[in-house]
Design a protein around this motif. Structure first.
Motif, short mmCIF file in Angstrom:
data_model
loop_
_atom_site.label_atom_id
_atom_site.label_comp_id
_atom_site.label_asym_id
_atom_site.label_seq_id
_atom_site.Cartn_x
_atom_site.Cartn_y
_atom_site.Cartn_z
N LEU A 24 0.86 -1.24 0.00
CA LEU A 24 0.06 -0.12 0.09
C LEU A 24 0.83 1.21 -0.15
N SER A 84 -6.80 10.70 -2.89
CA SER A 84 -7.35 9.80 -1.97
C SER A 84 -6.76 8.40 -2.29
N GLY A 85 -6.28 7.56 -1.42
CA GLY A 85 -5.81 6.33 -1.47
C GLY A 85 -4.33 6.12 -1.79
N SER A 86 -3.44 7.64 -1.84
CA SER A 86 -2.29 7.43 -2.47
C SER A 86 -1.19 6.93 -0.90
N GLY A 87 -1.89 6.74 0.02
CA GLY A 87 -0.97 6.32 1.21
C GLY A 87 -0.32 7.31 2.18
N LYS A 88 -1.16 8.41 2.12
CA LYS A 88 -0.53 9.60 2.90
C LYS A 88 -0.91 9.11 4.52
N SER A 89 -2.06 8.69 4.93
CA SER A 89 -2.44 8.60 6.09
C SER A 89 -1.78 7.16 6.59
N LEU A 90 -1.46 6.35 5.99
CA LEU A 90 -0.66 5.14 6.23
C LEU A 90 0.66 5.38 6.63
N LEU A 150 -2.19 -4.59 9.02
CA LEU A 150 -1.19 -3.71 8.28
C LEU A 150 0.10 -3.70 8.87
N GLU A 189 -5.28 15.60 7.79
CA GLU A 189 -6.55 16.54 7.28
C GLU A 189 -7.52 17.04 7.99
N HIS A 232 -5.17 17.09 0.76
CA HIS A 232 -5.13 16.96 -0.77
C HIS A 232 -5.66 18.30 -1.42
N PRO A 269 -4.75 0.01 -5.15
CA PRO A 269 -3.53 -0.91 -5.20
C PRO A 269 -3.47 -2.04 -5.95
N1 LIG Z 1 -6.66 -1.23 6.97
C1 LIG Z 1 -6.50 -1.51 5.68
N2 LIG Z 1 -6.42 -2.44 5.08
C2 LIG Z 1 -6.48 -2.88 3.87
N3 LIG Z 1 -6.28 -1.58 2.88
C3 LIG Z 1 -6.13 -0.44 3.62
C4 LIG Z 1 -6.45 -0.36 4.84
N4 LIG Z 1 -6.24 0.95 5.21
C5 LIG Z 1 -5.97 1.80 4.06
N5 LIG Z 1 -5.89 0.61 3.15
C6 LIG Z 1 -5.71 1.07 1.59
O1 LIG Z 1 -4.59 1.98 1.48
C7 LIG Z 1 -4.45 2.95 0.59
C8 LIG Z 1 -3.82 4.13 1.05
O2 LIG Z 1 -4.74 4.42 2.24
P1 LIG Z 1 -4.66 5.84 2.88
O3 LIG Z 1 -5.54 5.73 4.15
O4 LIG Z 1 -3.28 5.95 3.47
O5 LIG Z 1 -4.76 6.95 1.83
P2 LIG Z 1 -4.80 8.60 1.97
O6 LIG Z 1 -3.74 8.81 1.11
O7 LIG Z 1 -4.52 8.97 3.39
O8 LIG Z 1 -6.31 8.82 1.19
P3 LIG Z 1 -7.35 9.87 1.92
O9 LIG Z 1 -7.14 11.08 1.34
O10 LIG Z 1 -8.42 8.98 1.39
O11 LIG Z 1 -7.39 10.01 3.38
C9 LIG Z 1 -5.83 2.89 0.03
O12 LIG Z 1 -5.93 2.32 -1.17
C10 LIG Z 1 -6.64 2.16 1.16
O13 LIG Z 1 -7.98 1.54 0.54
#
Ligand SMILES: Nc1ncnc2c1ncn2[C@@H]1O[C@H](COP(=O)(O)OP(=O)(O)OP(=O)(O)O)[C@@H](O)[C@H]1O
Ligand SMILES: [Mg+2]
Lengths: 280, 316
Positions: B18, B38-44, B57, B175, B208, B274
């Motif tokens: 991810l 959204s979904g680029s992995g910032k929060s992770l 994770l 955010e 974003h 992903p």
């Molecule tokens: N617990 C999880 N299990 C599986 N996949 C996950 C999990 N949490 C997040 N993901 C996936 O990881 C990818 C990145 O998630 P993340 O939350 O980091 O995105 P983001 O950049 O913070 O987006 P946003 O702007 O929507 O918050 C996404 O495709 C999401 O679906």
């Protein structure tokens, strides 16, 4: 329609009676020495099995006398003490044990979760009456042993509720955040989880209170509970059963007491669950 | 010296990557924006840094060092000591991030009490001061109130107060304003940057919204598909973006000098999930500069202004 208004006020005034009734029964239990007209254990072999309203030497036996000539009203008032204190103690003990186990399982997850929740399953699978007989066989009958039996059999129900609630509350961001701030496990559980799961636990506790009253009566009925001559509604039912045909009042009044006590507890529990459900 | 140093971080859910090789550093007192769709992995990335990845994770690769101490792998230190003291985080949802049954003053004081740096009385006093600093009127009375008695904007101020009360060295804000309405968004962002400047707190601001970035960040990291595609100083990124994705992100900012009636620019196509990431450059499914070379993974190159692209919009 216009019916709404009167119905509303009637409902409103009716809504309080379970609480009033429960309060009255609790008062009777607490102030038993003041309220009871006679010594509940004083026998009068000449005045056995007398009908309600029986008078002798200036004393009125409002609810009649039992097979040993004891005053039913006084025994009923003292019996409320046993019923209520056993129920309160066992609800408290089983609640504390169950909630602690459930919260730990739901919060720590992993290995603890498996261990604790399997233990819950094991306890739930043992028939309550079997556990009661074993406990009494080991410890002997008596007030505190009844409380122990009830705690052993009832804590898993609280554990289940607390576990489920903790799982959902534990996922909420403020819990994560508190972990992020470095909060220890006991602190997070006590400060953040417990206050947020206590509502559903209280609903269960009220409903359990009614059940505990019945369980205590059942155990005493079987001779496994509080021992004679102590007045207990269950034991009164048990002896009264032998005289239903000739002296209906011996079993009827404790039965009525049980009915009202359990009913008021259950009605309060239902209302509590409605209010808490609405608050969500 | 860097305060937070993330090197080659990879996060996966089981076999599914991810976050894939994120390298990022933040110096003391600096405001860094992490942007991307959204979904680029910032929060992770942020959650890895604070050690709060959800169940399922795992960090599969890389290093995270905070203040010189390593948090991952061998010799890793206990995060609990650092969290909430030197490292604090604000989440997106202010209302659900507060305990509904605890007075807000106590929640603001929490990190001081948890870390034993102040007595309850001192912490309560400090919490009232902090509520005052984040602009909550009548803080003494408000401190006794429950979150439900406050508006969303107020709750976010409370969250900021709770995060900043221990004067952390780094604040991660994921955010922090998306749940609020636009007029309040600006106030909250100004508040975060003002307080951070006063206390010398570094901020990792996840968003974003390129408008927010322009306004408050010192440096920018642009993420796409779990990787950093471009990073550099705000001026450099805004005046001479190199990655085509950054270029498109900048075109999404609404501008006052736009001819009226012209539709706002939207990046064509969708973010692939992903599971469907293409090989090579992950942006190659949506890029207008794609060539055969883009089937290979471009390295992040450059000195201050770094980008991972074979056909950058402007040369270094
Ligand atoms: N617990 C999880 N299990 C599986 N996949 C996950 C999990 N949490 C997040 N993901 C996936 O990881 C990818 C990145 O998630 P993340 O939350 O980091 O995105 P983001 O950049 O913070 O987006 P946003 O702007 O929507 O918050 C996404 O495709 C999401 O679906
Ligand atoms: Mg996010």
């Amino acid at each position: 329609m216009n019916m709404v208004l009167p119905r509303f006020s009637v409902q409103k005034s009716l809504a309080w009676w379970p609480a009033v009734l429960l309060a009255a029964l609790v008062c009777a239990a607490v102030f038993a020495p003041v309220l009871a007209p006679l010594d509940p254990d004083r026998q009068n072999l000449l005045g056995r099995l007398k009908v309600p309203g029986y008078e002798s030497r200036g004393v009125t036996y409002w609810l009649g006398t039992d097979e040993l000539g004891r005053d039913i009203l006084s025994r009923l008032i003292y019996g409320a003490r046993i019923s209520i204190s056993v129920a309160v103690l066992s609800v408290l003990l089983s609640g504390i044990v169950g909630v602690a186990v459930g919260m730990l399982a739901g919060y720590l997850r992993g290995w603890w979760e498996t261990l604790l929740m399997r233990l819950v399953d094991i306890f739930l699978s043992i028939p309550a009456i079997l556990l009661a007989i074993i406990t009494v066989a080991v410890l002997g009958p008596g007030f505190f042993n009844v409380v122990i039996v009830l705690t052993l059999t009832r804590w898993p129900r609280y554990a289940r509720v607390a576990y489920g609630q903790t799982l959902s509350v534990g996922k909420r961001p403020f819990v994560t955040l508190s972990q992020a701030m470095g909060g220890s496990v006991p602190r997070v559980l006590w400060v953040h989880i417990l206050p947020n799961i206590i509502g559903p636990v209280l609903v269960v506790a009220t409903l359990e209170f009614g059940l505990m009253v019945l369980f205590e009566a059942g155990l005493s009925f079987l001779g496994l509970g509080v021992q004679p001559p102590t007045a207990s509604w269950g034991a009164m039912l048990s002896t009264g059963r032998n005289y239903v045909a000739t002296a209906w009042w011996i079993a009827t009044f404790p039965g009525l007491g049980l009915f009202l006590l359990v009913l008021s507890a259950n009605l309060i529990g239902d209302r509590l669950s409605d209010t808490i459900g609405k608050g969500r | 010296m860097s305060l937070l140093e993330i090197t080659d971080l990879a996060v996966s859910a089981g076999d599914l990557p991810l976050v894939d090789g994120v390298t990022l550093d933040i110096k003391a007192g600096e405001i860094v924006a992490l942007v991307g769709e959204s979904g680029s992995g910032k929060s992770l990335t942020a959650l890895s840094a604070i050690g709060l990845l959800a169940e399922g994770l795992d960090v599969t690769r890389g290093q995270i060092r905070f203040n010189g101490a390593s948090f991952l792998g061998e010799g890793a230190q206990d995060l609990g000591q650092v969290r909430g003291r030197d490292l604090a985080m604000i989440f997106q949802e202010p209302v659900s991030s507060l305990n509904p049954l605890m007075p807000i003053g106590a929640q603001v004081a929490e990190s001081l009490i948890v870390h034993g740096v102040a007595s309850v009385a001192e912490a309560t006093e400090a919490a009232i001061d902090m509520l005052d600093r984040v602009g909550i009127p009548d803080p003494k009375r408000r401190a006794q109130q429950l979150p439900a008695e406050l508006s969303g904007g107020m709750c976010q101020r409370v969250m900021i107060a709770a995060a900043l009360i221990s004067k952390p060295r780094l604040l991660i804000a994921d955010e922090p304003t998306t749940a609020l309405d636009v007029t309040i968004q600006a106030q909250i962002l100004d508040l975060i940057s003002a307080l951070a400047k006063q206390d010398g707190t570094a901020v990792l601001m996840i968003t974003h919204d390129m408008g927010i970035v322009a306004e408050m960040a010192d440096r920018v990291c642009v993420m796409y598909g779990g990787r950093i595609v471009e990073q550099g100083a705000v001026e450099a990124i805004f005046t001479a973006p190199r990655h085509p994705y950054t270029g498109m992100l900048l075109r999404t900012i609404p501008r006052l000098d736009h001819p009226p009636k012209q539709a706002l620019f939207a990046i064509p196509g969708n973010v692939p999930s992903p599971k469907n990431w293409p090989t090579g450059c992950r942006f190659n499914t949506r890029c207008d500069r794609k060539s055969g070379r883009c089937d290979a993974v471009p390295a992040l190159t450059g000195d201050q202004h770094r980008t991972a692209c074979f056909h950058p919009l402007s040369e270094a």
